[in-house]
Design an enzyme around this catalytic site. Structure first.
Site: not given
Length: 259
Positions: A42, A73-74, A183, A185
């Protein structure tokens, strides 16, 4: 409502790091995880597009009668959560880089932040950074390419190691003693980061804090599942199911959903 699921969405598989923390703290809660991997990352998309994708994800989770939504999601949090909270009558839990604990505990007065461009350029990140880190040196690094490698199953590839070495060296040279992961991830990079960073550097992510906040908000709204039956956990992705499966393990099934 108490037995309804907690909804969790991310631009991809990274938010499963948040799901793991929530599931550990709240094992009796049902969860539905939505990975919008087709549109990952994003970060480069801009505020309007990120907000539109966040609306799409939220609308789907609402069709599943979720009682609370975690924006895992940051980038989506920093760009879209204010809109979501203003337009939907449901609690939202957001995520932002854990700058505060790093800024308060640093001994070298220098910390590093590895995050997406969308997070680092956001107004919310700027506000948090100004509030807690104005008196210390902050080395910001865009993690360009990291999410794409994780989403394509190349977590421990030579390509990833090379990229991380490039991103971490300026931080090491500046003598950071804390690295903040911005993040969801990035916690999956922990084995590589530990190997590449000096031993004294501590790594911080937001996962455990998000799980505690989720529990607190559920209690505030009388939404905590009081059942003592282990919760059901459902995982959806609009891309390759095997990548998520490799991260969450074989105890759970990942379903493809065209959304």
């Amino acid at each position: 409502m108490q037995t309804n699921a907690i909804g969790i969405f991310d631009s991809g598989v990274g938010g499963t790091s948040i799901w793991k923390e929530i599931n550990t703290l709240l094992p009796y809660e049902n969860t539905i995880y939505l990975a919008d991997s087709r549109n990952a990352p994003y970060g480069p998309k801009g505020k309007e597009a990120i907000t539109e994708l966040s609306i799409k994800n939220t609308e789907y989770l609402l069709t599943q009668n979720c009682k609370l939504i975690v924006v895992a999601c940051n980038t989506a949090t920093t760009n879209a959560i204010d809109f979501l909270r203003a337009n939907y009558n449901i609690p939202f839990i957001g995520i932002e880089p854990a700058i505060k604990p790093a800024a308060l505990q640093t001994q070298t007065n220098t910390i590093g932040i590895l995050a997406t461009r969308g997070t680092l350029s956001s107004a919310l990140f700027s506000k948090t950074s100004t509030l807690f880190a104005s008196n210390i040196k902050v080395i910001e690094q865009h993690g360009d390419g990291i999410v794409e490698l994780i989403e394509s199953g190349k977590l421990f590839s030579d390509e990833m190691t090379k990229l991380l070495k490039q991103y971490l060296q300026p931080m090491i040279d500046a003598n950071i003693d804390y690295l903040v992961l911005g993040c969801t991830h990035y916690p999956y990079l922990m084995p590589l980061l530990i190997k590449l960073l000096p031993q004294h550097v501590k790594i911080i992510d937001s996962g455990a804090a998000v799980a505690r906040q989720t529990k607190s908000v559920l209690e505030q709204h009388n939404l905590l599942n009081t059942s003592l039956v282990k919760g059901e956990n459902t995982f959806f992705t609009n891309s390759n199911t095997e990548v998520m499966q490799s991260l969450i393990g074989t105890d759970y099934t990942v379903e493809y959903l065209n959304f």
